[in-house]
Design a protein around this motif. Structure first.
Motif, PDB file in Angstrom:
ATOM      1  N   UNK A 159      38.662 -10.203  27.017  1.00  0.00           N
ATOM      2  CA  UNK A 159      39.727  -9.234  27.167  1.00  0.00           C
ATOM      3  C   UNK A 159      40.138  -8.756  25.775  1.00  0.00           C
ATOM      4  N   UNK A 160      40.369  -7.489  25.658  1.00  0.00           N
ATOM      5  CA  UNK A 160      40.751  -6.905  24.373  1.00  0.00           C
ATOM      6  C   UNK A 160      42.143  -7.386  23.963  1.00  0.00           C
ATOM      7  N   UNK A 161      42.370  -7.521  22.652  1.00  0.00           N
ATOM      8  CA  UNK A 161      43.688  -7.968  22.193  1.00  0.00           C
ATOM      9  C   UNK A 161      44.825  -7.053  22.644  1.00  0.00           C
ATOM     10  N   UNK A 162      44.564  -5.760  22.693  1.00  0.00           N
ATOM     11  CA  UNK A 162      45.607  -4.815  23.105  1.00  0.00           C
ATOM     12  C   UNK A 162      45.986  -5.056  24.569  1.00  0.00           C
ATOM     13  N   UNK A 163      44.979  -5.308  25.402  1.00  0.00           N
ATOM     14  CA  UNK A 163      45.235  -5.569  26.817  1.00  0.00           C
ATOM     15  C   UNK A 163      45.999  -6.877  26.988  1.00  0.00           C
ATOM     16  N   UNK A 164      45.605  -7.890  26.256  1.00  0.00           N
ATOM     17  CA  UNK A 164      46.304  -9.177  26.333  1.00  0.00           C
ATOM     18  C   UNK A 164      47.760  -9.038  25.915  1.00  0.00           C
ATOM     19  N   UNK A 165      47.998  -8.310  24.845  1.00  0.00           N
ATOM     20  CA  UNK A 165      49.368  -8.122  24.366  1.00  0.00           C
ATOM     21  C   UNK A 165      50.208  -7.369  25.398  1.00  0.00           C
ATOM     22  N   UNK A 166      49.616  -6.354  26.004  1.00  0.00           N
ATOM     23  CA  UNK A 166      50.348  -5.588  27.015  1.00  0.00           C
ATOM     24  C   UNK A 166      50.697  -6.466  28.209  1.00  0.00           C
TER      25      UNK A 166
END
Length: 71
Positions: free
Chosen positions: A1-8
């Motif tokens: 999973x992309x870091x941006x997706x995880x953060x969101x």
């Protein structure tokens, strides 16, 4: 999973907790809690929609021109 997706997804966790509390536990959130949820959702949407980079006042790095390197 992309870091941006995880953060969101991590930022949306409290919003989902409020929603689940309403649906399953019959809780009644306050206006402040609803405003906080709306703020979180709008912020996640704004940062994840992409588009043009924000203007931070510094121009992007420039590749050197051949004449400038030898000149």
């Amino acid at each position: 999973m992309a870091p941006v997706t995880s953060a969101a997804l991590l930022l949306l966790q409290p919003v989902l907790a409020v929603l689940l509390g309403v649906l399953f536990l019959g809780e009644r959130p306050t206006a402040t809690q609803f405003a906080g949820c709306a703020l979180v959702v709008l912020t996640v949407w704004h940062t994840s929609r992409g588009g043009a980079p924000s203007s931070s006042g510094t121009p992007p790095p420039r590749a050197p021109v051949e004449a400038e390197r030898h000149g």
